[in-house]
Design an enzyme around this catalytic site. Structure first.
Site, PDB file in Angstrom:
ATOM      1  N   GLU A 167       0.793  -1.232   0.000  1.00 12.35           N
ATOM      2  CA  GLU A 167       0.000   0.000   0.000  1.00 12.35           C
ATOM      3  C   GLU A 167       0.827   1.285   0.000  1.00 12.35           C
ATOM      4  O   GLU A 167       0.907   1.998   1.023  1.00 12.35           O
ATOM      5  CB  GLU A 167      -0.967  -0.007   1.198  1.00 12.35           C
ATOM      6  CG  GLU A 167      -1.883  -1.210   1.212  1.00 12.35           C
ATOM      7  CD  GLU A 167      -3.006  -1.121   2.243  1.00 12.35           C
ATOM      8  OE1 GLU A 167      -2.938  -0.269   3.136  1.00 12.35           O
ATOM      9  OE2 GLU A 167      -3.961  -1.898   2.127  1.00 12.35           O
ATOM     10  N   GLU A 351      -6.027  -8.061  -0.187  1.00  8.86           N
ATOM     11  CA  GLU A 351      -6.668  -7.850   1.117  1.00  8.86           C
ATOM     12  C   GLU A 351      -8.121  -7.459   0.901  1.00  8.86           C
ATOM     13  O   GLU A 351      -8.429  -6.652   0.017  1.00  8.86           O
ATOM     14  CB  GLU A 351      -6.007  -6.707   1.921  1.00  8.86           C
ATOM     15  CG  GLU A 351      -4.693  -7.049   2.571  1.00  8.86           C
ATOM     16  CD  GLU A 351      -4.116  -5.891   3.368  1.00  8.86           C
ATOM     17  OE1 GLU A 351      -4.884  -5.042   3.886  1.00  8.86           O
ATOM     18  OE2 GLU A 351      -2.874  -5.831   3.467  1.00  8.86           O
TER      19      GLU A 351
HETATM   20  C1  FCB Z   1      -4.901  -2.215   5.270  1.00  8.54           C
HETATM   21  C2  FCB Z   1      -3.565  -2.646   5.828  1.00  8.54           C
HETATM   22  C3  FCB Z   1      -3.658  -3.703   6.886  1.00  8.54           C
HETATM   23  C4  FCB Z   1      -4.841  -3.505   7.793  1.00  8.54           C
HETATM   24  C5  FCB Z   1      -6.096  -3.310   6.980  1.00  8.54           C
HETATM   25  C6  FCB Z   1      -7.343  -3.173   7.791  1.00  8.54           C
HETATM   26  O1  FCB Z   1      -4.799  -0.920   4.787  1.00  8.54           O
HETATM   27  O2  FCB Z   1      -2.743  -3.131   4.811  1.00  8.54           O
HETATM   28  O3  FCB Z   1      -2.444  -3.737   7.581  1.00  8.54           O
HETATM   29  O4  FCB Z   1      -4.608  -2.424   8.626  1.00  8.54           O
HETATM   30  O5  FCB Z   1      -5.952  -2.179   6.167  1.00  8.54           O
END
Ligand code: FCB
Length: 440
Positions: A167, A351
């Site tokens: 990210e 994610e």
């Molecule tokens: C993302 C992150 C992870 C976690 C989630 C909820 O942005 O990569 O570490 O905090 O959000």
């Protein structure tokens, strides 16, 4: 769940994701101090000033945690590696215990038939490098290359896939413009530099790993679908700028060798010298692209200085993070990535998940809301695939309840509940539902 494996292409990978600082227990095993330790120690930054010292104690309990990954029928585990665990000062002297840990962790995955999917950096910059300016200093690309080299020399032969940086938006904008994560800076010059250097470091790490003959290398980008608050021209412009900063800057740099002009309009005066000359390194060819997706934002103009925009509350149901649930954004992004940036490159949802209070009741957690969230987002993945987007896998965030950064341990994202007093793990209803969908 309303799906089984048969509803996805045969080679589709299901996994879960975690990150080092959020679960390992940073006080164990000789790891060096990180800017997250400093950020958390700064009064007012983190709920109850919690840090990652112990976290889930995954450092000692990784075998049992990987048993949970295996028992759920998952194919892959997306984990991250802590720079300061391997190089406590960020460069120079190696902490052998740190390398040994990632070596053991890798073998423990392989023994269980789980594909190791590494992310080299998930936010815990060694403090010694933060002292030198961290992401503001162009040398960070070189330092990151050294870390990549030391670590991949040891475990690179056994990785299924690797991405350098989790990210970039959070590393750069959230942490240097908004000041909400480590190092907690609010400075436009720092922001512009971090926005560029984070991609330079990404490119350098890819170059190092290619030098080792490694394949299946990618990048992981987080995105929030931006919706204008109304149909005025001002709201449309604010939304386009938000989309540029958040969603188009980093993929623009990596896949097109350019930054969106609408963002440069504000950042260009603060960019490092000759930034245009770095795209050769930044646009190293990748083998896949990862998308972290959770929510959308409703954007309105604001009277303040550049970027003159604000997030306003949207009408949709929200998670415990106060994030609107907007599954459609996932298929929209997957389709947009393929058509505008990545073409035939395999896409992964690296994610996706939701936070909930998740109380333990009668020995279990009945998280029907999370089951619905995952179901609805996986339906959008199928929709994107049906529309032609080459989506090859999905990783739920997260295996375990963990350290949710500035929000401490209260926001629970896990498929598995963690009691942060006893560290006992209890699979939630969502874990069991996912396991049934994958194994039956
Ligand atoms: C993302 C992150 C992870 C976690 C989630 C909820 O942005 O990569 O570490 O905090 O959000």
């Amino acid at each position: 769940m309303q799906f089984t494996r048969k509803d996805f292409p045969e080679d589709f990978l299901f996994g879960v994701a975690t990150s080092s600082y959020q679960i390992e227990g940073h006080a164990f095993g000789g790891a060096g101090r990180t800017h997250w330790d400093d950020f958390a120690a700064t009064p007012g930054n983190v709920v109850r000033a919690e840090n990652g010292d112990r976290a889930c104690d995954h450092y000692h309990r990784y075998e049992a945690d990987l048993d949970l990954v295996k028992a759920a029928g998952l194919d892959a585990y997306r984990f991250s590696t802590s720079w300061a665990r391997v190089l406590p000062e960020g460069r120079g002297a190696v902490n052998q215990a740190g390398l040994d840990f990632y070596d053991r962790l890798t073998d423990a995955m392989l023994e269980r038939g789980i594909k190791p999917c590494a992310t080299l950096y998930h936010w815990e910059l060694p403090s010694a490098l933060a002292d030198l300016g961290g992401w503001r200093n162009r040398d960070v690309a070189h330092w990151f290359g050294e870390f990549t080299e030391v670590l991949m020399k040891r475990i690179g032969d056994r990785m299924h896939s690797v991405a350098p940086i989790n990210e970039p938006w959070c590393v750069a904008w959230l942490s240097h413009f908004m000041g909400l994560q480590a190092p907690g800076i609010r400075d436009i010059r720092a922001t512009a530099r971090a926005m560029h250097h984070v991609l330079l470091a990404h490119g350098r790490a890819i170059e190092v790993m290619r030098g080792f003959g490694m394949t299946n290398l990618g990048g992981v980008f987080n995105m929030e679908w931006a919706t204008p608050a109304d149909d005025t021209e001002d709201a449309r412009h604010a939304t386009e700028l938000y989309d540029g900063i958040y969603n188009r800057w980093f993929t623009g740099g990596v896949f097109k060798g350019e930054y969106p002009q609408i963002v440069l309009d504000g950042l260009e005066p603060h960019m490092p010298a000759n930034w245009q000359d770095d795209f050769g390194l930044i646009t190293q060819k990748l083998d896949w692209c990862g998308l972290n997706y959770y929510t959308r934002k409703v954007i309105a103009p604001s009277k303040g200085p550049w970027p003159s925009l604000q997030e306003v509350e949207g009408p949709l149901p929200k998670t415990f993070m106060d994030w609107e649930i907007y599954p459609q954004g996932l298929s929209q992004f997957l389709t947009r990535l393929a058509t505008e940036y990545t073409g035939d490159l395999p896409l992964y949802v690296t994610e996706n998940g939701m936070a909930a209070p998740d109380p333990l009741v009668a020995g279990g957690v009945d998280d029907q809301d999370r089951i619905a969230y995952l179901d609805d987002h996986l339906a959008e993945v199928r929709k994107a695939i049906a529309g032609g987007a080459p989506v090859k896998g999905y990783f739920a965030w997260s295996l375990l309840d963990n350290y949710e950064w500035s929000l401490g341990y209260e926001k629970r994202f896990g498929l598995v509940h963690v009691d942060f007093d006893t560290l006992e793990r209890t699979p939630k209803a969502s874990y069991h539902a996912l396991a049934r969908a994958l194994t039956e």
